[in-house]
Design a protein around this motif. Structure first.
Motif, PDB file in Angstrom:
ATOM      1  N   HIS A 220      -1.501  20.773 -16.836  1.00 19.35           N
ATOM      2  CA  HIS A 220      -1.961  20.476 -15.485  1.00 19.35           C
ATOM      3  C   HIS A 220      -1.040  21.118 -14.447  1.00 19.35           C
TER       4      HIS A 220
ATOM      5  N   GLU B  93      -0.713  11.016 -20.414  1.00 21.30           N
ATOM      6  CA  GLU B  93      -0.284  11.878 -19.314  1.00 21.30           C
ATOM      7  C   GLU B  93      -0.327  11.142 -17.979  1.00 21.30           C
ATOM      8  N   ILE B  94      -1.365  10.329 -17.778  1.00 20.36           N
ATOM      9  CA  ILE B  94      -1.475   9.568 -16.533  1.00 20.36           C
ATOM     10  C   ILE B  94      -0.332   8.566 -16.413  1.00 20.36           C
TER      11      ILE B  94
ATOM     12  N   SER C  96       4.891  18.335 -13.004  1.00 25.34           N
ATOM     13  CA  SER C  96       4.035  19.093 -13.915  1.00 25.34           C
ATOM     14  C   SER C  96       4.794  19.526 -15.175  1.00 25.34           C
TER      15      SER C  96
ATOM     16  N   CYS D 172      -1.652  17.558 -10.476  1.00 24.35           N
ATOM     17  CA  CYS D 172      -0.849  16.334 -10.592  1.00 24.35           C
ATOM     18  C   CYS D 172      -0.884  15.541  -9.279  1.00 24.35           C
TER      19      CYS D 172
ATOM     20  N   TRP E  54      -7.490  14.744 -18.371  1.00 24.60           N
ATOM     21  CA  TRP E  54      -6.250  13.966 -18.412  1.00 24.60           C
ATOM     22  C   TRP E  54      -6.337  12.910 -19.511  1.00 24.60           C
TER      23      TRP E  54
ATOM     24  N   SER F 164       2.292  19.053 -19.809  1.00 22.84           N
ATOM     25  CA  SER F 164       0.864  19.271 -20.014  1.00 22.84           C
ATOM     26  C   SER F 164       0.441  20.600 -19.393  1.00 22.84           C
TER      27      SER F 164
ATOM     28  N   ARG G 245      -4.291  13.865  -8.967  1.00 25.34           N
ATOM     29  CA  ARG G 245      -4.489  12.778  -9.939  1.00 25.34           C
ATOM     30  C   ARG G 245      -3.661  11.548  -9.587  1.00 25.34           C
TER      31      ARG G 245
END
Length: 243
Positions: free
Chosen positions: A36, A9-10, A29, A41, A5, A34, A44
Motif C-alpha cells: 500500500h 494490516e489495518i 507504509s 495508508c 487491505w 505491505s 485507509r
C-alpha cells in the motif's frame, strides 16, 4: 488496481499511528510491510483518525507547524486566532494529525523567519546610529569652539587688560569661523537607500493558498502570477520550496 487491505494490516496501521501520531505516511507504509502506498495508508486511516471540529487547509497546517517552533512558543489560543481555528482543535491537530515531515518543514521555516526579523532589527539600529552620530559630533565640535573662544577672550583680557572690546570681538569671530569650518558634513542618505532597495516582499498566507490551489487545478504559471501580482519565476521558485 489497488491491493485489498487485510485485517492484520489495518490493525498495524492503527497501532502505529496511535503510538507514533507524528509519523509520516511514508514511514507507516514501510512499517506495515505491505504493497500500500503512503496515500493509500492515509485514506485507509481516515475512519480511525481522531475527529476534528473543522477542516484544515494545507496553508493552515503549515502555519501551525511553523508557529509551534517559534521562540518563545505562542499559546494555543494565539495560534488559533492566526489560523482561524479553536485552541482545542489546534492542540488536537498537533497531537494526532500533523506529521513529522510537516514539523521538520515548520521548524526550518520558523528559524528562517525569526532570523530575517533579527536582521531587520539590526539594520534599523544601524541606520538610527548612523543618523544620530553626525548630530552628536556636530554638537561636540560647536561646544569645543565655544570653549576655545572663551579661552581666547580670557587670555586676551589677562595679557592686555587695556585693549578695546573690538579686538575681543574680532578674536571671537575668527575662532568661531575656524571651528565651524572644521565640522565634518556626513549624510546617511546612501546607506538608507541601499538598505531600502534590498527590501523584499514576503509571501502572505493568502498568496500561498492561491498558488497551491491554482497549481493543483493545473493553471499555468502566467495565470497564477497575475493573481498574486508576482512574476512566473517567483511563483515557480515558491512552489519548489513548498514541495
Amino acid at each position: 488496481m489497488a491491493a485489498p487491505w487485510t485485517e492484520k494490516e489495518i490493525n498495524a496501521l492503527v497501532k502505529i499511528k496511535e503510538v507514533h501520531p507524528h509519523s509520516s505516511w511514508e514511514y507507516v507504509s514501510k512499517k506495515i510491510g505491505s504493497m500500500h502506498s503512503p496515500d493509500a495508508c492515509r485514506r485507509r486511516y481516515a475512519p480511525f483518525a481522531p475527529k476534528l471540529t473543522s477542516v484544515w487547509s494545507l496553508p493552515e497546517r503549515r502555519q501551525l507547524a511553523k508557529m509551534i517552533h517559534y521562540e518563545p512558543p505562542p499559546l494555543w489560543k494565539e495560534i488559533g486566532k492566526y489560523v482561524n481555528h479553536e485552541a482545542e482543535d489546534c492542540k488536537a491537530f498537533y497531537e494526532k494529525h500533523i506529521t513529522s515531515k510537516e514539523l521538520d518543514r515548520g521548524k526550518r521555516e520558523a528559524k528562517a523567519e525569526q532570523n530575517r526579523m533579527t536582521k531587520r532589527r539590526l539594520s534599523a539600529v544601524i541606520i538610527m546610529s548612523k543618523t544620530a552620530a553626525p548630530q552628536e559630533k556636530g554638537k561636540s565640535a560647536t561646544s569645543t569652539a565655544g570653549s576655545s573662544a572663551d579661552d581666547n577672550n580670557n587670555n586676551s583680557s589677562d595679557h592686555n587688560g587695556g585693549e578695546k572690546s573690538t579686538t575681543t570681538s574680532r578674536s571671537t569671530a575668527t575662532a568661531t569661523a575656524t571651528a565651524t569650518a572644521t565640522i565634518p558634513v556626513v549624510t546617511t542618505t546612501p546607506a538608507t537607500t541601499a538598505i531600502t532597495t534590498r527590501k523584499r516582499r514576503f509571501w502572505t498566507e493568502k498568496e500561498v493558498e492561491i498558488l497551491i490551489t491554482m497549481r493543483e487545478q493545473g493553471s499555468d504559471w502566467g495565470d497564477i502570477a497575475s493573481h498574486v501580482n508576482r512574476t512566473p519565476g517567483a511563483c515557480q521558485s515558491k512552489w519548489r520550496r513548498l514541495r
